[in-house]
Design a protein around this motif. Structure first.
Motif, PDB file in Angstrom:
ATOM      1  N   SER A  75       0.817  -1.221   0.000  1.00 29.99           N
ATOM      2  CA  SER A  75       0.000   0.000   0.000  1.00 29.99           C
ATOM      3  C   SER A  75       0.846   1.264   0.000  1.00 29.99           C
ATOM      4  O   SER A  75       0.398   2.312  -0.494  1.00 29.99           O
ATOM      5  N   SER A  76       2.087   1.194   0.514  1.00 29.63           N
ATOM      6  CA  SER A  76       2.937   2.394   0.535  1.00 29.63           C
ATOM      7  C   SER A  76       4.394   1.999   0.707  1.00 29.63           C
ATOM      8  O   SER A  76       4.710   0.899   1.189  1.00 29.63           O
ATOM      9  N   ILE A  77       5.290   2.912   0.301  1.00 29.94           N
ATOM     10  CA  ILE A  77       6.729   2.747   0.528  1.00 29.94           C
ATOM     11  C   ILE A  77       7.252   4.050   1.121  1.00 29.94           C
ATOM     12  O   ILE A  77       6.820   5.138   0.742  1.00 29.94           O
ATOM     13  N   ASP A  78       8.207   3.923   2.043  1.00 28.06           N
ATOM     14  CA  ASP A  78       8.759   5.112   2.696  1.00 28.06           C
ATOM     15  C   ASP A  78      10.227   4.858   3.049  1.00 28.06           C
ATOM     16  O   ASP A  78      10.533   3.909   3.770  1.00 28.06           O
ATOM     17  N   PRO A  79      11.141   5.678   2.496  1.00 28.07           N
ATOM     18  CA  PRO A  79      10.922   6.768   1.539  1.00 28.07           C
ATOM     19  C   PRO A  79      10.684   6.224   0.130  1.00 28.07           C
ATOM     20  O   PRO A  79      10.896   5.040  -0.117  1.00 28.07           O
ATOM     21  N   ASP A  80      10.267   7.114  -0.782  1.00 30.02           N
ATOM     22  CA  ASP A  80      10.016   6.696  -2.154  1.00 30.02           C
ATOM     23  C   ASP A  80      11.176   7.045  -3.079  1.00 30.02           C
ATOM     24  O   ASP A  80      11.057   6.970  -4.292  1.00 30.02           O
ATOM     25  N   HIS A  81      12.318   7.416  -2.480  1.00 24.79           N
ATOM     26  CA  HIS A  81      13.524   7.694  -3.249  1.00 24.79           C
ATOM     27  C   HIS A  81      14.725   7.442  -2.351  1.00 24.79           C
ATOM     28  O   HIS A  81      14.606   7.442  -1.120  1.00 24.79           O
ATOM     29  N   GLY A  82      15.878   7.183  -2.950  1.00 25.48           N
ATOM     30  CA  GLY A  82      17.067   6.968  -2.145  1.00 25.48           C
ATOM     31  C   GLY A  82      18.177   6.317  -2.933  1.00 25.48           C
ATOM     32  O   GLY A  82      18.031   5.986  -4.114  1.00 25.48           O
ATOM     33  N   ARG A  83      19.311   6.127  -2.273  1.00 23.36           N
ATOM     34  CA  ARG A  83      20.501   5.557  -2.885  1.00 23.36           C
ATOM     35  C   ARG A  83      20.659   4.096  -2.489  1.00 23.36           C
ATOM     36  O   ARG A  83      19.893   3.559  -1.708  1.00 23.36           O
ATOM     37  N   ALA A  84      21.687   3.460  -3.031  1.00 25.57           N
ATOM     38  CA  ALA A  84      22.005   2.087  -2.660  1.00 25.57           C
ATOM     39  C   ALA A  84      22.250   2.009  -1.160  1.00 25.57           C
ATOM     40  O   ALA A  84      22.905   2.879  -0.572  1.00 25.57           O
ATOM     41  N   GLY A  85      21.713   0.981  -0.498  1.00 26.09           N
ATOM     42  CA  GLY A  85      21.856   0.810   0.942  1.00 26.09           C
ATOM     43  C   GLY A  85      20.768   1.462   1.751  1.00 26.09           C
ATOM     44  O   GLY A  85      20.653   1.200   2.961  1.00 26.09           O
ATOM     45  N   ARG A 138      23.204  -0.352  -7.703  1.00 25.22           N
ATOM     46  CA  ARG A 138      22.976  -0.206  -9.137  1.00 25.22           C
ATOM     47  C   ARG A 138      21.589  -0.678  -9.563  1.00 25.22           C
ATOM     48  O   ARG A 138      21.384  -1.126 -10.692  1.00 25.22           O
ATOM     49  N   ALA A 139      20.601  -0.572  -8.683  1.00 30.76           N
ATOM     50  CA  ALA A 139      19.275  -1.115  -8.997  1.00 30.76           C
ATOM     51  C   ALA A 139      18.532  -0.297 -10.039  1.00 30.76           C
ATOM     52  O   ALA A 139      17.818  -0.837 -10.870  1.00 30.76           O
ATOM     53  N   GLY A 140      18.679   1.014  -9.997  1.00 29.73           N
ATOM     54  CA  GLY A 140      17.909   1.861 -10.898  1.00 29.73           C
ATOM     55  C   GLY A 140      16.507   2.097 -10.375  1.00 29.73           C
ATOM     56  O   GLY A 140      16.021   1.410  -9.465  1.00 29.73           O
ATOM     57  N   SER A 141      15.825   3.076 -10.941  1.00 31.24           N
ATOM     58  CA  SER A 141      14.459   3.392 -10.531  1.00 31.24           C
ATOM     59  C   SER A 141      13.504   2.314 -11.003  1.00 31.24           C
ATOM     60  O   SER A 141      13.663   1.748 -12.092  1.00 31.24           O
ATOM     61  N   MET A 170       6.285   3.622  -7.797  1.00 31.48           N
ATOM     62  CA  MET A 170       7.638   3.845  -8.293  1.00 31.48           C
ATOM     63  C   MET A 170       8.583   4.308  -7.182  1.00 31.48           C
ATOM     64  O   MET A 170       8.260   5.193  -6.397  1.00 31.48           O
ATOM     65  N   PHE A 171       9.761   3.670  -7.146  1.00 31.90           N
ATOM     66  CA  PHE A 171      10.845   4.097  -6.275  1.00 31.90           C
ATOM     67  C   PHE A 171      11.906   4.747  -7.150  1.00 31.90           C
ATOM     68  O   PHE A 171      12.341   4.153  -8.143  1.00 31.90           O
ATOM     69  N   THR A 172      12.310   5.954  -6.803  1.00 29.45           N
ATOM     70  CA  THR A 172      13.308   6.682  -7.588  1.00 29.45           C
ATOM     71  C   THR A 172      14.695   6.420  -7.017  1.00 29.45           C
ATOM     72  O   THR A 172      14.995   6.793  -5.882  1.00 29.45           O
ATOM     73  N   TYR A 173      15.512   5.753  -7.832  1.00 34.80           N
ATOM     74  CA  TYR A 173      16.872   5.423  -7.410  1.00 34.80           C
ATOM     75  C   TYR A 173      17.784   6.616  -7.687  1.00 34.80           C
ATOM     76  O   TYR A 173      17.832   7.127  -8.816  1.00 34.80           O
ATOM     77  N   GLU A 174      18.496   7.049  -6.674  1.00 30.13           N
ATOM     78  CA  GLU A 174      19.412   8.172  -6.812  1.00 30.13           C
ATOM     79  C   GLU A 174      20.826   7.645  -7.001  1.00 30.13           C
ATOM     80  O   GLU A 174      21.363   6.954  -6.131  1.00 30.13           O
ATOM     81  N   VAL A 175      21.390   7.888  -8.176  1.00 24.43           N
ATOM     82  CA  VAL A 175      22.739   7.410  -8.478  1.00 24.43           C
ATOM     83  C   VAL A 175      23.738   8.086  -7.544  1.00 24.43           C
ATOM     84  O   VAL A 175      23.826   9.316  -7.492  1.00 24.43           O
ATOM     85  N   THR A 176      24.464   7.274  -6.788  1.00 23.43           N
ATOM     86  CA  THR A 176      25.469   7.822  -5.879  1.00 23.43           C
ATOM     87  C   THR A 176      26.547   8.555  -6.650  1.00 23.43           C
ATOM     88  O   THR A 176      27.034   9.608  -6.252  1.00 23.43           O
TER      89      THR A 176
END
Length: 573
Positions: free
Chosen positions: A170-180, A223-226, A243-249
Motif C-alpha cells: 500500500s505504501s513505501i517510505d521513503p520513495d527515493h534513495g541511494r544504494a543501501g 545499481r538497482a535503478g528506478s 515507483m521508487f526513484t533510485y538516486e545514483v550515488t
C-alpha cells in the motif's frame, strides 16, 4: 573529418551503395551451414492425444531436443492445500529444458467440474519441480487453457480458494534513495519471515532486515535503478509497489586506452592507439575486453589495466584463419558468447564486396558463419546467446536470427524496405537498425528479449521469438532528449546497446553524446555525458563524450564505451 561524422557517413555510404546496387525490397537470404533435424532453433510442436500440446517458436531452443508431452503426475509434487485440479496433469519433458523466448503450452480440463463462482487457472511446477506456481496471463479456450512458459515442467488446470492471501503493497517510505537505503514497505499478506520472503527491485534481490505480515524493511541494492519493488507471496503471487526513484550515488568516466587515432599495441593504454572503436564486447569471467577497430580492420584485446594487443586481422579483406592470417573489412559489432566464442559483424566496404558474420573460436581460429557475398545484407551488429545469434542488417532494414548448429538463417523482422512500423515479421519496418542486445528475464520481462536500436527512427524496439516488433521507447515529437518514463523518453540516433545481468539496458545516445539506462521497470535515466561534444573524463555531471557508438557491460556493472579513437570506462561509485 571527425569521428562522429565518420561513423554516420559509414552507415550512409553502406546504404547508398546498397540502394544503387540492389534497389529496395526483399533480397535473397544470406547463406549459412547445412540444416539439421528435430525441434530446435527453427521451432516446432509436440502434442498428446488428450489435447495437451506445446508450441515452441523459432529461437526458443539452441539445439535439437526430443520433446514429449505425457499425461502423468508421476514425479510431480503434490498440489498445495486447498488447490483443486479440474483435469489431468501433464508432464512436459525433458524437465530442465529452458527457452530463450516463450513457448506456449495448452492443457485440457473439464469445464463442468469447475464449481460456480470459481475460475480455472493454469499452474506449472517451478524450475526445481518442487512446488507450484500460477502461469501469468493464461487464457481459456473452451475446454483448454493456454499460457507461456520459460521452461519445461508439469502443468495442470486447477483453482484454490484456500490459497494464502494475495500480498498487497500500500505504501513505501521513503520513495527515493541511494544504494543501501532502508525502505519500509507497508501492506498486507506478507510472509512474516525475513529469511524466506523474496523482495526484488528491478530484478535485483533486496536484503530483508525484518518482516511481519504488514511491514517489510528492505535495503536498496547497488545499481538497482528506478523501478517498482516486487514482493512474492506463498504461492508465487506478486505484489508491486509504486515507483521508487533510485538516486545514483555517482559514476566515474575514464579513458582506459587510446588517444589520437592510429594503430599501436602497447601494455600502456595511454600509448596504445585505435583508429575507430566501432564495437566492444566483454568476457565477464576473465575481464577481457574485445574491440572491433573498424578502420584498422582488426580485432583488438584490452585488459582491465588497459594493455592493448591484436587478436586477429590486419589487412582489409575477407579471409578465414588465425591471428594476422585472418582478414576483416571494417568490423563493427561484437558479442562474446558463453562458450568463449567471439562473434563479429563484418559489414565489408561501402563500395562493394561481401558482408559477413564471423566467429573467433577460443583457439583463435576465425571462420565465416554467414555470408552475404553481394552485400544484399549488410550486418552491422550481432548479439549471441548460447550459440544463437541475432544480427541487425542496415541494407535490408531488418533483423536476422542465425542458428549455426542447424543452419537456420531467418529474417525474423523487416522486409527490405525502410520505415517505422511495429508488426509481425515482414510487416515490421526499421530505419537503420544498428545496435542489438539480448536481455535476461527479470522483473516485468518474463523471457529473454531481443532489443534493437532503430537509430534513424530514434527508437528502442524489441523483437519477440515469433518476429513481432514492438516499440519500447523513443520516437519523434520535436524533442531530441528527455529522461523519464518509456512514453516520455527521447533519443537522438541511438547506436550501441548492452544489457546487464539484472536486465538494465544501456544505450549509447549518439546524437546527444550521452550514456542512458533503461530499467526493467521502464524508467530512462542519463548516467553520464552531455552536449557540447568533447572528450573529458569526470563524474556524471562533468564527463563528456566525443563520438560514442558502441558499449558493453561486465559482470560488475562496469561499462566499456567505444568513443571514437578511445575506449572509455564508466564505473559506479
Amino acid at each position: 573529418m571527425d569521428e562522429a561524422t565518420s561513423r554516420r557517413l559509414l552507415v550512409g555510404l553502406f546504404a547508398l551503395a546498397f540502394v544503387c546496387a540492389c534497389g529496395g525490397g526483399s533480397q535473397p537470404a544470406p547463406q549459412g551451414p547445412g540444416s539439421g533435424a528435430g525441434i530446435g532453433p527453427a521451432g516446432g510442436m509436440a502434442s498428446e492425444a488428450s489435447g495437451a500440446q506445446v508450441v515452441i517458436p523459432s529461437g526458443a531452443l539452441s539445439a535439437a531436443t526430443p520433446i514429449a508431452v505425457t499425461r502423468t503426475s508421476a514425479g510431480a509434487p503434490a498440489l498445495p492445500a486447498g488447490v483443486t485440479a479440474f483435469g489431468p496433469m501433464f508432464a512436459f519433458t525433458p524437465h530442465g529444458t529452458s527457452f530463450a523466448v516463450p513457448a506456449t503450452i495448452t492443457v485440457p480440463f473439464d469445464p463442468a467440474s469447475v464449481p460456480a463462482g470459481r475460475t480455472p487457472r493454469l499452474f506449472k511446477t517451478n524450475a526445481a519441480q518442487s512446488g507450484w506456481q500460477e502461469v501469468p496471463g493464461a487464457t481459456v479456450q473452451g475446454s483448454t487453457m493456454s499460457g507461456q512458459i520459460s521452461g519445461f515442467s508439469y502443468a495442470v488446470v486447477a483453482d484454490g480458494t484456500d490459497d494464502p492471501a494475495q500480498p498487497v503493497i500500500s505504501s513505501i517510505d521513503p520513495d527515493h534513495g541511494r544504494a543501501g537505503e532502508v525502505v519500509t514497505l507497508t501492506g498486507t499478506g506478507f510472509i512474516p519471515d525475513a529469511s524466506i520472503i523474496e523482495v526484488d527491485l528491478n530484478g535485483q534481490h533486496c536484503k530483508v532486515q525484518s518482516a511481519t505480515t504488514t511491514e517489510l524493511r528492505v535495503e536498496v541494492p547497488d545499481r538497482a535503478g528506478s523501478g517498482n519493488f516486487q514482493v512474492f507471496g506463498p504461492n508465487a503471487q506478486l505484489a508491486q509497489s509504486a515507483m521508487f526513484t533510485y538516486e545514483v550515488t555517482g559514476v566515474s568516466v575514464s579513458t582506459l586506452a587510446g588517444g589520437e587515432g592510429g594503430y599501436v599495441d602497447n601494455p600502456d593504454g595511454t600509448v596504445a592507439r585505435f583508429m575507430s572503436v566501432g564495437g566492444v564486447a566483454v568476457d565477464s569471467a576473465s575481464g577481457t575486453i574485445f574491440v572491433a577497430d573498424t578502420r584498422n580492420h582488426v580485432i583488438r584485446v584490452v585488459s582491465r589495466s588497459g594493455s592493448v594487443s591484436t587478436l586477429a586481422g590486419g589487412i582489409a579483406g575477407h579471409k578465414d584463419g588465425v591471428g594476422n592470417g585472418a582478414e576483416f573489412m571494417s568490423p563493427t559489432g561484437l558479442s562474446f558468447d558463453s562458450d568463449g566464442s567471439l562473434y563479429v559483424a563484418d559489414p565489408g566496404s561501402p563500395g562493394g564486396g561481401g558482408s559477413y558474420i564471423r566467429q573467433i573460436a577460443p583457439s583463435g581460429l576465425v571462420t565465416t558463419v554467414v555470408s552475404s557475398d553481394d552485400q544484399s545484407s549488410i550486418f552491422f551488429d550481432v548479439a549471441a546467446h548460447r550459440g544463437d545469434l541475432f544480427a541487425t542488417d542496415i541494407a535490408q532494414s531488418a533483423v536476422w536470427e542465425i542458428a549455426p548448429s542447424v543452419g537456420l538463417v531467418d529474417r525474423i523482422a523487416g522486409n527490405g524496405d525502410p520505415g517505422d512500423v511495429d508488426g509481425k515479421r515482414e510487416d515490421a519496418r526499421f530505419f537503420f537498425p544498428e545496435g542489438i542486445a539480448i536481455c535476461p528475464p527479470v522483473a516485468r520481462r518474463l523471457f529473454f528479449e531481443v532489443f534493437v536500436a532503430d537509430s534513424s527512427n530514434m527508437k528502442i524496439k524489441t523483437v519477440s521469438g515469433d518476429g513481432t516488433t514492438t516499440t519500447v521507447t523513443g520516437g519523434g515529437s520535436g524533442v531530441t532528449f528527455q529522461d523519464g518514463s518509456l512514453a516520455d523518453a527521447r533519443f537522438q540516433f541511438p547506436d550501441g546497446i548492452a544489457c546487464d545481468q539484472f536486465g538494465n539496458l544501456f544505450v549509447v545516445d549518439f546524437g546527444n553524446r550521452r550514456i542512458r539506462m533503461i530499467t526493467p521497470s521502464g524508467v530512462v535515466t542519463t548516467l553520464a555525458g552531455s552536449l557540447p561534444t568533447s572528450v573529458t573524463d569526470g563524474d556524471q555531471t562533468t564527463a563528456r563524450f566525443g563520438a560514442p557508438t558502441s558499449i558493453a557491460v561486465d559482470g560488475d556493472g562496469v561499462l566499456y564505451i567505444g568513443d571514437g579513437t578511445r575506449l572509455r570506462r564508466l564505473s559506479w561509485l
